[in-house]
Design an enzyme around this catalytic site. Structure first.
Site, PDB file in Angstrom:
ATOM      1  N   GLY A  92       0.882  -1.240   0.067  1.00  0.00           N
ATOM      2  CA  GLY A  92      -0.044   0.005   0.025  1.00  0.00           C
ATOM      3  C   GLY A  92       0.867   1.088  -0.108  1.00  0.00           C
ATOM      4  N   THR A  93       2.018   1.209   0.738  1.00  0.00           N
ATOM      5  CA  THR A  93       2.804   2.425   0.678  1.00  0.00           C
ATOM      6  C   THR A  93       3.480   2.736  -0.740  1.00  0.00           C
ATOM      7  OG1 THR A  93       3.466   1.745   3.084  1.00  0.00           O
ATOM      8  CG2 THR A  93       5.145   3.061   1.653  1.00  0.00           C
ATOM      9  N   GLN A 107      -7.623   2.023   4.835  1.00  0.00           N
ATOM     10  CA  GLN A 107      -8.376   1.375   6.159  1.00  0.00           C
ATOM     11  C   GLN A 107      -9.840   0.913   5.757  1.00  0.00           C
ATOM     12  OE1 GLN A 107      -7.279   0.574   9.164  1.00  0.00           O
ATOM     13  NE2 GLN A 107      -5.103   1.367   8.779  1.00  0.00           N
ATOM     14  N   SER A 165      -4.239  -1.575   0.667  1.00  0.00           N
ATOM     15  CA  SER A 165      -3.282  -2.595   0.942  1.00  0.00           C
ATOM     16  C   SER A 165      -3.770  -3.673   1.468  1.00  0.00           C
ATOM     17  CB  SER A 165      -2.545  -1.626   2.145  1.00  0.00           C
ATOM     18  OG  SER A 165      -1.387  -2.632   2.724  1.00  0.00           O
ATOM     19  N   ALA A 166      -3.357  -4.923   0.765  1.00  0.00           N
ATOM     20  CA  ALA A 166      -4.115  -6.095   0.889  1.00  0.00           C
ATOM     21  C   ALA A 166      -3.872  -6.635   2.543  1.00  0.00           C
ATOM     22  CB  ALA A 166      -3.655  -7.141   0.034  1.00  0.00           C
ATOM     23  N   HIS A 167      -2.986  -6.342   3.331  1.00  0.00           N
ATOM     24  CA  HIS A 167      -2.630  -6.862   4.311  1.00  0.00           C
ATOM     25  C   HIS A 167      -3.555  -6.180   5.474  1.00  0.00           C
ATOM     26  CE1 HIS A 167      -0.050  -4.171   6.759  1.00  0.00           C
ATOM     27  NE2 HIS A 167       0.304  -3.633   5.464  1.00  0.00           N
ATOM     28  N   CYS A 210       5.823   8.302  23.980  1.00  0.00           N
ATOM     29  CA  CYS A 210       6.651   7.413  24.602  1.00  0.00           C
ATOM     30  C   CYS A 210       6.530   6.028  24.012  1.00  0.00           C
ATOM     31  CB  CYS A 210       6.245   7.075  26.040  1.00  0.00           C
ATOM     32  SG  CYS A 210       4.463   7.178  26.275  1.00  0.00           S
TER      33      CYS A 210
END
Lengths: 458, 458
Positions: free
Chosen positions: A69-70, A177, A194-196, A320
């Site tokens: 996807g990136t 998403q 993005s498939a995952h 953090c």
């Protein structure tokens, strides 16, 4: 174990696994070759493209598969900007886009382009008016996610697409998403996914470029995927990605309703059973499976460890838990509390009992972390009706804890000046004031870090 | 079916399949996360990186995984050029590099860089002298494949690396075809490879950048893979890629010897049993599994179809099997015959019987194609001791067939002038002359296409 981080990566859907296994033997060859193994691979690839296009709501020749996807975002944004170079060198993004979009914008800026970040409401959504107001005659491209990956808030994509269309500007939608839940409505021009994220395997992204949208791929290319995604196609993974997309879509409507009820239960339950908590993101216009909240006086990383020990895998946008020591840009843009931040993103099939157990465990986990952190004695110097808290060198959530400890020591109308060099304080001290009904007066430069001025109202 | 195109893509090694299945359940989560599923994914990724580094002969922190070999090359070349920008804007490549390297060079040239292509001998190899002679004070990067993907010829990488080192220039080695057989010797600086060439799954490449080599990743990046390969890591595929690399290496020495004998048998058998054939590539310094030959008067695509019908999957560098109508740049650079070109690349485990059957079937397949093509009557105009053959509008192998038909009609010392607008003729007419002992006088511009002058010597 309860895995509640589907927004990072969903476990492999059984249908993806089955399709992957079946196509390992059929889809390994080069689809550009004319011999039988190549033709078989080509057939699988073509069939996958058609099925994916149907799920997206586009033509097969508008859709290419990318390695992630990136990469779909990087290639899509760069290609659209290059294709519209003559129109201008201005790019619009929302302030809460995924980092892949923001990184693309940074590169564009470094190359001389201009970028406008459209701010969001406290809910995490842009308004159509503010987005439309960013459009300029030289705008080459506008980017808007379909829904936010950290807080689940849905964006008004169809309305923004309409505004963009009127201005003649293509809209790029990062649908990572939401695509598993349904097609993106509206007249968008480009789309990435993005498939995952929907239960497909790693290694597969989608990039859709509508016919008529000017597009000039950047960097070296080859003859694969219409010259828009170089490198040997990963056909078994593509087949698995598309099979699982169809499967999650088939189960989608019922499962969406069920998860929405469960996340609604978490929203209400957390607000009820955890003191000093802020549930963030739009309560109505949101993805079914994501709920995010922040806990005052809590260190996000310690809370995640506690929850992990209890068997819950969640993520956090707190400074953090990141390597950069800054809170998530999404929480920052929303102006909400970032300390003790927890994102719960339920994968399809999440059991109700697991959610109930999470709600049972959470208050104790938060209380435990607060107890551990409760001890530090702030350094206080009194100056008439002003207290100075020296929190220099201390990280989130300590500055807010120290502020909370001393606020009662100044009279109503008096001020507390918190010295801090922690980035997160810039977000969390105003957020604390809002939650506590105190006044955040502002930030002033100091010898080291900044001074945050708070006026006691209650 | 006999699949003889391992140089394009090898079928999945059983060990890759096994490792992939095992890691689908363990490696799907985000390795950047701190919870248990993330830690498991991280462990798999770290272990894979160590094993891959051991197989390559580098440090684990010098190696990143990319989505394909092509992406490893694109990122590696671009990053090395950007990292050495101050040294200069000159790039060296051999003329027979993989298209991913040449595409990278084209982009660099378009951005204002200068590229030197080092020519090769008729064997397909560069000489160390000619390569070293291309080095300049402003050379930022030099690229040389470990072995050629079309003809199997090995390049003198270690010696060229030495020359580059003396000049202070990093050498980038495309090891896609050889890494399964063993590490690349010599003091190279960067290396790329591709898992599906050694029996790993699609979707995994390797990029190695030696410590101390200046490297500046181009384009948008993220925190993954040291900022050198953006996008979610495909861990199950990475695990499978590395497991199969170790497996093929373990079997490597014995299998290399066996395949070398089989390809040697094809080299000899083809030369003996097929008339008018040129076996190309270095007979000694070559990869174990690749053998390539070209057949005069044969249309590559028709021959591939015939062989496919007989159950053999092979590829071709002939212009008539490509979409560009030009012969393979490798055959062009070598100056060898391109028509009727066949590359046989045997996967590990190829059965001897299959090779014998190929040798039995090939002569008939070639003869069949020649018979089909044999008919065209060339248009001949006699002018004293010169014949003009009008092959305008006709594609490989027709111009050479027409030349061969009429050469006997001019007296010894007379010339034939072949008019052709086919790119392949430029390569194939000189190659025919060399094979036939006739003189290729040269090429002259003509109203359409070119005139190729051939003098009859025999």
């Amino acid at each position: 174990m309860s895995y509640f981080d589907a927004a990072s990566a969903a476990p492999l859907h059984p249908m993806a696994r089955q399709a992957l296994l079946a196509s390992l033997d059929e889809g390994w060859a080069d689809p550009a070759r004319l011999y039988r193994e190549g033709r078989r691979a080509r057939m699988l690839l073509d069939a996958s493209r058609e099925a994916a296009a149907e799920a997206v709501g586009c033509r097969p020749d508008e859709l290419v598969f990318t390695p992630s996807g990136t990469r779909a975002v990087h290639s899509g944004v760069a290609g659209a900007l290059a294709g519209r170079r003559r129109a201008g060198r201005h790019l619009i993004v929302s302030a809460v886009e995924h980092s892949s979009v923001l990184h693309s914008a940074e590169v564009f800026e470094a190359e001389g382009g201009t970028v406008t970040q459209v701010p969001v409401l406290r809910s995490g959504a842009v308004t159509v008016e503010s987005y439309a107001g960013a459009l300029r005659p030289d705008t080459a491209l506008a980017c808007l996610q379909s829904a936010n990956h950290e807080v689940g808030t849905e964006q008004p994509v169809a309305e923004v697409a309409e505004a963009c269309r009127e201005a003649g500007v293509p809209l790029f939608v990062d649908a990572a998403q939401s695509l598993g839940w349904g097609p993106v409505e509206g007249n968008w021009s480009l789309l990435a996914a993005s498939a995952h994220k929907w239960g497909g395997p790693s290694g597969v992204g989608l990039l859709v470029v509508r016919k008529g949208v000017r597009f000039a791929p950047r960097g070296p290319s080859d003859e694969r995927e219409s010259g828009r995604a170089a490198g040997f196609e990963n056909i078994p993974a593509i087949v698995a990605a598309v099979a699982s997309l169809r499967a999650v879509r088939a189960e989608g409507a019922a499962e969406a309703e069920r998860l929405r009820e469960l996340t609604g239960r978490i929203r209400a339950g957390v607000a009820r059973s955890v003191p000093d908590v802020e549930v963030v993101g739009d309560a109505e216009r949101r993805l079914p499976g994501i709920v995010t909240f922040s806990c005052l006086y809590v260190d996000g990383e310690t809370l995640l460890h506690e929850l992990d020990r209890e068997g819950f895998s969640v993520s956090s946008g707190s400074s953090c838990t990141s390597s950069t020591l800054t809170p998530s840009h999404v929480l920052t843009a929303m102006g909400v509390l970032s300390e003790g931040n927890v994102r719960v993103s339920l994968p399809p099939g999440t059991a109700e009992e697991d959610v109930e157990r999470f709600l049972a465990v959470l208050p104790g986990a938060v209380a435990g972390v607060r107890e551990k952190l409760g001890a530090p004695t702030p350094t206080v110097v009194t100056r008439a009706d002003e207290l100075v808290v020296d929190s220099l060198g201390k990280l989130c959530p300590i500055p807010v804890i120290e502020l909370a400890k001393v606020i009662g020591q100044v009279p109503v109308g008096g001020t507390v000046r918190v010295l801090s060099d922690d980035e997160a304080a810039r977000l969390d001290i105003p957020a604390w004031c809002q939650m506590r009904g105190q006044e955040y007066v502002g930030e002033e430069p100091a010898d080291r870090g900044s001074a945050h001025l708070v006026r006691r109202l209650l």
